[in-house]
Design a protein around this motif. Structure first.
Motif, mmCIF file in Angstrom:
data_model
loop_
_atom_site.group_PDB
_atom_site.id
_atom_site.type_symbol
_atom_site.label_atom_id
_atom_site.label_comp_id
_atom_site.label_asym_id
_atom_site.label_seq_id
_atom_site.Cartn_x
_atom_site.Cartn_y
_atom_site.Cartn_z
ATOM 1 N N MET A 1 5.912 -3.982 -8.630
ATOM 2 C CA MET A 1 6.715 -4.708 -9.621
ATOM 3 C C MET A 1 8.060 -5.130 -9.009
ATOM 4 N N VAL A 2 8.700 -4.188 -8.331
ATOM 5 C CA VAL A 2 10.023 -4.452 -7.754
ATOM 6 C C VAL A 2 9.935 -5.546 -6.688
ATOM 7 N N PHE B 1 11.353 8.224 -7.483
ATOM 8 C CA PHE B 1 10.125 8.550 -8.216
ATOM 9 C C PHE B 1 9.326 9.561 -7.400
ATOM 10 N N GLY B 2 8.508 10.375 -8.097
ATOM 11 C CA GLY B 2 7.716 11.393 -7.411
ATOM 12 C C GLY B 2 6.351 10.875 -6.979
ATOM 13 N N HIS C 1 -7.043 3.724 -0.740
ATOM 14 C CA HIS C 1 -6.031 3.239 0.202
ATOM 15 C C HIS C 1 -4.647 3.398 -0.447
ATOM 16 N N ASP C 2 -3.685 3.867 0.316
ATOM 17 C CA ASP C 2 -2.382 4.207 -0.279
ATOM 18 C C ASP C 2 -1.617 3.006 -0.844
ATOM 19 N N GLU C 3 -1.868 1.792 -0.338
ATOM 20 C CA GLU C 3 -1.117 0.631 -0.852
ATOM 21 C C GLU C 3 -1.928 -0.188 -1.848
ATOM 22 N N THR C 4 -3.217 -0.414 -1.529
ATOM 23 C CA THR C 4 -4.029 -1.255 -2.437
ATOM 24 C C THR C 4 -4.629 -0.439 -3.576
ATOM 25 N N LEU D 1 3.979 5.200 -8.691
ATOM 26 C CA LEU D 1 4.914 4.818 -7.628
ATOM 27 C C LEU D 1 4.470 3.502 -6.985
ATOM 28 N N ALA D 2 3.175 3.374 -6.708
ATOM 29 C CA ALA D 2 2.659 2.139 -6.096
ATOM 30 C C ALA D 2 2.870 0.946 -7.030
#
Ligand code: AMP
Length: 285
Positions: A160-161, A146-147, A246-249, A154-155
């Motif tokens: 989900m995965v 994914f881009g 924040h890149d993850e949350t 993407l996050a």
């Protein structure tokens, strides 16, 4: 390269490939391929024995007033590009077959989907996670690419995965840009030359904010105000959001650190463009 449209035939084929021990790389797209998509395919080529591309303009991720009908479609042209890029199987199902009458199940990731694009496109991410789930069940990939252009998507897919223990490795790929810095997008084709020129305000803003952050400006509100002032100098720009998260949350941040990403969504006329960049990483060339 084989083109398969029938869902049952495709699933049987993929199950057989897997039984033979093949490693499967998968790139899901909505087609109208450009170099951004091709970069995912090129990376995927090296990560599996069999490279699968899906082209499916997914109706359930579009809102009622969005561009589902006018979304650019060019299957023949895409098939030629895909074959040249080393795709083994192009899966291009019909919407009626993907969502037969009575389809009643959806996949929803909460938390990450309410902010940013989720706020202005209600239901969009449910449509994305549902279709990606269906596609994963049909393709059975080991690796899916994914881009980062769609940073929130993407996050959400990574979440989900992880949450559903899906046995697929997700790879995020850098944003591919035009020579002048505009992030490549199938929707760029909607832009008149004048609006396209105004759209360069996104990359200009990213560069300015990255430079300011690297030089020591770590106050997110100050950086966002600077970005808003600049974008609104463009006559046809209407800001959907400019946020530092924040890149993850994907939660808003007050102070910039190495996790901080600036994310922008701006309409130029009818066309909504998105872009993003890590503030403390080297600015895009
Ligand atoms: P789409 O066809 O727009 O749904 O995009 C399919 C995939 O290609 C998604 O994972 C996108 O994030 C990715 N993609 C789209 N544009 C770019 C780009 N400019 N650079 C890198 N990846 C991209």
């Amino acid at each position: 390269m084989e083109i398969i449209q029938d869902i049952q035939a495709f699933q049987q084929r993929m199950l057989a490939e897997r039984q033979q021990g093949k490693t499967i790389s998968f790139v899901p797209t909505m087609g109208f391929l450009h170099q951004g998509h091709l970069s995912l395919l090129e990376e995927g080529r090296g990560r599996g024995d069999l490279l699968v591309l899906s082209i499916f303009v997914n109706p359930i991720q579009f809102g009622p007033n969005e561009d589902f009908d006018s979304y650019p479609r060019a299957l023949q042209r895409d098939a030629e590009l895909a074959a040249k890029t080393g795709v083994d199987i192009l899966f291009a199902p019909d919407a009626e077959a993907m969502y037969p009458p009575g389809c009643a199940t959806s996949v929803q990731v909460s938390g990450l989907t309410e902010n940013l694009c989720g706020a202005s496109r209600p239901g969009h991410f449910d449509g994305v996670t549902t279709v990606v789930n269906k596609l994963f069940n049909l393709v059975q990939p080991h690796v899916a690419l994914f881009g980062m252009k769609d940073f929130q998507q993407l996050a959400v897919i990574r979440k989900m995965v992880a949450d559903l223990n899906m046995p697929v490795k997700i790879i995020g790929m850098p944003i591919v840009r035009e020579a002048d810095g505009l992030a490549m997008s199938s929707r760029n084709t909607y832009l008149s030359p004048e609006l396209r020129q105004q759209g360069l305000a996104l990359i200009a803003t990213i560069r300015t904010l990255c430079a300011a952050a690297v030089a020591g400006q770590r106050d997110a509100a100050t950086l966002i105000a600077q970005a808003r002032d600049f974008i609104t100098t463009q006559p046809d720009a209407r800001i959907d959001y400019i946020q530092i998260c924040h890149d993850e949350t994907l939660q808003d941040m007050d102070t910039v650190d190495e996790h901080s990403v600036v994310l922008l969504a701006v309409r130029f006329g009818e066309t909504r463009l998105i872009d993003n960049h890590y503030l403390l990483q080297p600015e895009p060339a």
